[in-house]
Design a protein around this motif. Structure first.
Motif, PDB file in Angstrom:
ATOM      1  N   GLY A  33       0.809  -1.206   0.000  1.00 12.64           N
ATOM      2  CA  GLY A  33       0.000   0.000   0.000  1.00 12.64           C
ATOM      3  C   GLY A  33       0.843   1.257   0.000  1.00 12.64           C
ATOM      4  O   GLY A  33       0.369   2.345  -0.342  1.00 12.64           O
ATOM      5  N   SER A  34       2.115   1.143   0.369  1.00  4.44           N
ATOM      6  CA  SER A  34       3.004   2.297   0.477  1.00  4.44           C
ATOM      7  C   SER A  34       3.577   2.671  -0.887  1.00  4.44           C
ATOM      8  O   SER A  34       3.894   1.800  -1.706  1.00  4.44           O
ATOM      9  CB  SER A  34       4.146   1.985   1.450  1.00  4.44           C
ATOM     10  N   TYR A  35       3.743   3.979  -1.102  1.00  6.73           N
ATOM     11  CA  TYR A  35       4.357   4.465  -2.337  1.00  6.73           C
ATOM     12  C   TYR A  35       5.881   4.543  -2.231  1.00  6.73           C
ATOM     13  O   TYR A  35       6.549   4.728  -3.232  1.00  6.73           O
ATOM     14  CB  TYR A  35       3.827   5.863  -2.676  1.00  6.73           C
ATOM     15  N   VAL A 361      -2.273  -4.442   2.703  1.00 11.71           N
ATOM     16  CA  VAL A 361      -3.070  -3.702   1.720  1.00 11.71           C
ATOM     17  C   VAL A 361      -4.035  -2.815   2.497  1.00 11.71           C
ATOM     18  O   VAL A 361      -4.906  -3.324   3.202  1.00 11.71           O
ATOM     19  CB  VAL A 361      -3.845  -4.655   0.793  1.00 11.71           C
ATOM     20  N   PRO A 362      -3.900  -1.495   2.427  1.00 13.17           N
ATOM     21  CA  PRO A 362      -4.740  -0.606   3.246  1.00 13.17           C
ATOM     22  C   PRO A 362      -6.185  -0.570   2.771  1.00 13.17           C
ATOM     23  O   PRO A 362      -6.483  -0.766   1.593  1.00 13.17           O
ATOM     24  CB  PRO A 362      -4.072   0.760   3.060  1.00 13.17           C
ATOM     25  N   THR A 363      -7.081  -0.330   3.705  1.00 11.41           N
ATOM     26  CA  THR A 363      -8.504  -0.153   3.428  1.00 11.41           C
ATOM     27  C   THR A 363      -8.941   1.160   4.062  1.00 11.41           C
ATOM     28  O   THR A 363      -8.638   1.406   5.229  1.00 11.41           O
ATOM     29  CB  THR A 363      -9.331  -1.309   4.022  1.00 11.41           C
ATOM     30  N   TYR A 364      -9.657   1.998   3.324  1.00  4.63           N
ATOM     31  CA  TYR A 364      -9.982   3.332   3.818  1.00  4.63           C
ATOM     32  C   TYR A 364     -11.163   3.909   3.042  1.00  4.63           C
ATOM     33  O   TYR A 364     -11.412   3.528   1.889  1.00  4.63           O
ATOM     34  CB  TYR A 364      -8.777   4.269   3.654  1.00  4.63           C
ATOM     35  N   PRO A 365     -11.920   4.831   3.661  1.00  2.00           N
ATOM     36  CA  PRO A 365     -12.976   5.533   2.924  1.00  2.00           C
ATOM     37  C   PRO A 365     -12.355   6.600   2.025  1.00  2.00           C
ATOM     38  O   PRO A 365     -11.355   7.228   2.380  1.00  2.00           O
ATOM     39  CB  PRO A 365     -13.815   6.167   4.033  1.00  2.00           C
ATOM     40  N   LEU A 366     -12.932   6.799   0.857  1.00  2.00           N
ATOM     41  CA  LEU A 366     -12.403   7.774  -0.090  1.00  2.00           C
ATOM     42  C   LEU A 366     -12.811   9.190   0.301  1.00  2.00           C
ATOM     43  O   LEU A 366     -14.002   9.508   0.326  1.00  2.00           O
ATOM     44  CB  LEU A 366     -12.917   7.475  -1.493  1.00  2.00           C
ATOM     45  N   GLU A 367     -11.831  10.040   0.594  1.00  2.00           N
ATOM     46  CA  GLU A 367     -12.152  11.435   0.897  1.00  2.00           C
ATOM     47  C   GLU A 367     -12.572  12.188  -0.356  1.00  2.00           C
ATOM     48  O   GLU A 367     -13.323  13.149  -0.283  1.00  2.00           O
ATOM     49  CB  GLU A 367     -10.951  12.117   1.555  1.00  2.00           C
ATOM     50  N   CYS A 375     -12.156   1.737  -0.046  1.00  2.93           N
ATOM     51  CA  CYS A 375     -11.201   1.632  -1.154  1.00  2.93           C
ATOM     52  C   CYS A 375      -9.969   0.879  -0.683  1.00  2.93           C
ATOM     53  O   CYS A 375      -9.632   0.882   0.507  1.00  2.93           O
ATOM     54  CB  CYS A 375     -10.814   3.021  -1.651  1.00  2.93           C
ATOM     55  N   GLY A 376      -9.303   0.223  -1.589  1.00  2.76           N
ATOM     56  CA  GLY A 376      -8.014  -0.409  -1.312  1.00  2.76           C
ATOM     57  C   GLY A 376      -7.073  -0.139  -2.468  1.00  2.76           C
ATOM     58  O   GLY A 376      -7.517   0.248  -3.565  1.00  2.76           O
TER      59      GLY A 376
END
Length: 407
Positions: A33-35, A361-367, A375-376
């Protein structure tokens, strides 16, 4: 009290307490998930070992530093179509500091116009958190624009409408942290022009600044767009350096006021510089210089990124096979696959199964668009070994088809 003292003494009694943390540190290549750069080549590792203790600000001790930074800025000017290679530039601790310096330069330039109202900055609601921090720390109104409908990129016309005579910068993002997609920089510049605005445009190219020149060479996003006055990027993302490097380039000296530059005689030569930090390692800059000056430098970047994009396309194709997931980004412009729920809970189900194989793998709401749910993302970075790529792909397939035989 005695128990606390005993625990403290036990911690101080030797080196083992710190070493005991090592088994809990995840292999950085597993964090997809990291860039940020996860794998460095042996030569870059040697540079880090040799120059990690050299301070970037100590130009008198290491007189080659200024030339090294200037050479990198010159290469970036070529990549980003900046005609004046001697215009202001700076190497800083990362893309957040790089972006904040662009904001500060714009804020101080705006103050000198004599405007009395509160300044504002316009960006998508999905822009990097650094812009929220900038506006909070320097008392600038942040005007954000959500993506319309079921899209994830703000409408350029809506961004332009949010600007007024007190807008210090309109920010376009080249590689959103949430999903990797790009703002249409040229369309935003055209929308501002159509409204009679001369609002300065900054491109936050933290991840896209090192991918667009190679994967989207015909895309007008950089200084070739006249409204763009500054660009920031991260060397330690797709620039492939170790952690700790960001770049800001300005179109010309007019957009980076000289009173923001300060020297420090007590480090030897008082060379004027701009930044929010002071001491930092020379190693990432030296790595960037090496990457730019090696034989066939740009061709190597292009090869690495196309190779990463090939894997992201394969991952995206596999994810499209899951009817409960919707792919937002297939990695054609930047090696990132982003996906959201078609069926509530699908993203968390997928990321949980990836976690069982050790992948983060991150999971998060889309701002940028909260209506789309969770979203992932999976970021494919250069340097991932063939066995690791095979394991990643196998895990993706297992996560989509949990009843399939384990590969």
């Amino acid at each position: 009290m005695s128990n606390q003292a005993d625990q403290l003494n036990q911690r101080r009694s030797g080196e083992r307490w710190a070493i005991d943390w090592l088994p809990y540190l995840t292999d950085s290549t597993r964090n997809v998930g990291s860039y940020t750069t996860a794998v460095v080549s042996p030569e870059l590792a040697r540079i880090a070992e040799r120059l990690g203790g050299h301070n970037l600000v100590n130009n008198s001790e290491y007189p080659y530093i200024a030339d090294m930074v200037a050479d990198c800025a010159d290469w970036l000017s070529r990549l980003w179509h900046r005609e004046d290679h001697h215009a202001p530039y700076v190497a800083v601790s990362g893309s957040t500091e790089a972006a904040m310096l662009a904001g500060l330069a714009a804020l101080h330039r705006w103050k000198r116009t004599g405007a009395g109202e509160r300044p504002n900055l316009v960006a998508s609601s999905g822009a990097h958190v650094c812009w929220k921090r900038f506006c909070t720390y320097w008392d600038v109104e942040l005007r954000t624009v959500e993506a319309p409908g079921d899209t994830v990129v703000a409408d350029p016309a809506a961004l332009a409408r949010a600007c007024d005579e007190h807008t210090i910068l309109a920010v376009a993002t080249l590689g959103y942290p949430e999903h990797g997609l790009f703002d249409d920089v040229a369309a935003l510049a055209a929308a501002l022009r159509d409204q009679g605005r001369e609002t300065p445009l900054h491109v936050d190219a933290a991840s896209g600044g090192f991918t667009a020149p190679f994967l989207s060479a015909s895309l007008p996003w950089d200084f070739i767009v006249p409204a763009v006055v500054s660009i920031s990027a991260s060397g330690h993302k797709f620039g492939q350096t170790s952690l700790g490097l960001g770049w800001t380039l300005w179109r010309d000296a007019e957009h980076c006021p000289q009173h923001l530059w300060h020297g420090a005689d007590y480090i030897g030569n008082g060379k004027r510089d701009i930044g929010l930090t002071f001491s930092r390692s020379l190693a990432p800059v030296a790595q960037q210089a090496h990457l730019f000056t090696r034989a066939g430098a740009f061709d190597r970047y292009r090869y690495d990124l196309r190779d990463c994009s090939s894997l992201t396309a394969t991952i995206a194709a596999a994810l499209r096979g899951d009817p409960d997931l919707k792919v937002l980004n297939d990695g054609h412009a930047i090696p990132v696959v982003a996906f959201v729920d078609r069926q509530t809970g699908a993203v968390e189900r997928f990321t949980s199964r990836m976690g069982e194989d050790g992948w983060i793998v991150p999971t998060y709401p889309l701002e940028c668009n909260p209506r789309l749910g969770q979203c992932g993302r999976i970021v494919v970075k250069p340097g991932l070994s063939t066995p690791a790529r095979d394991r990643l792909m196998a895990s993706v397939l297992r996560a989509i088809r949990p009843q399939a035989l384990r590969l």
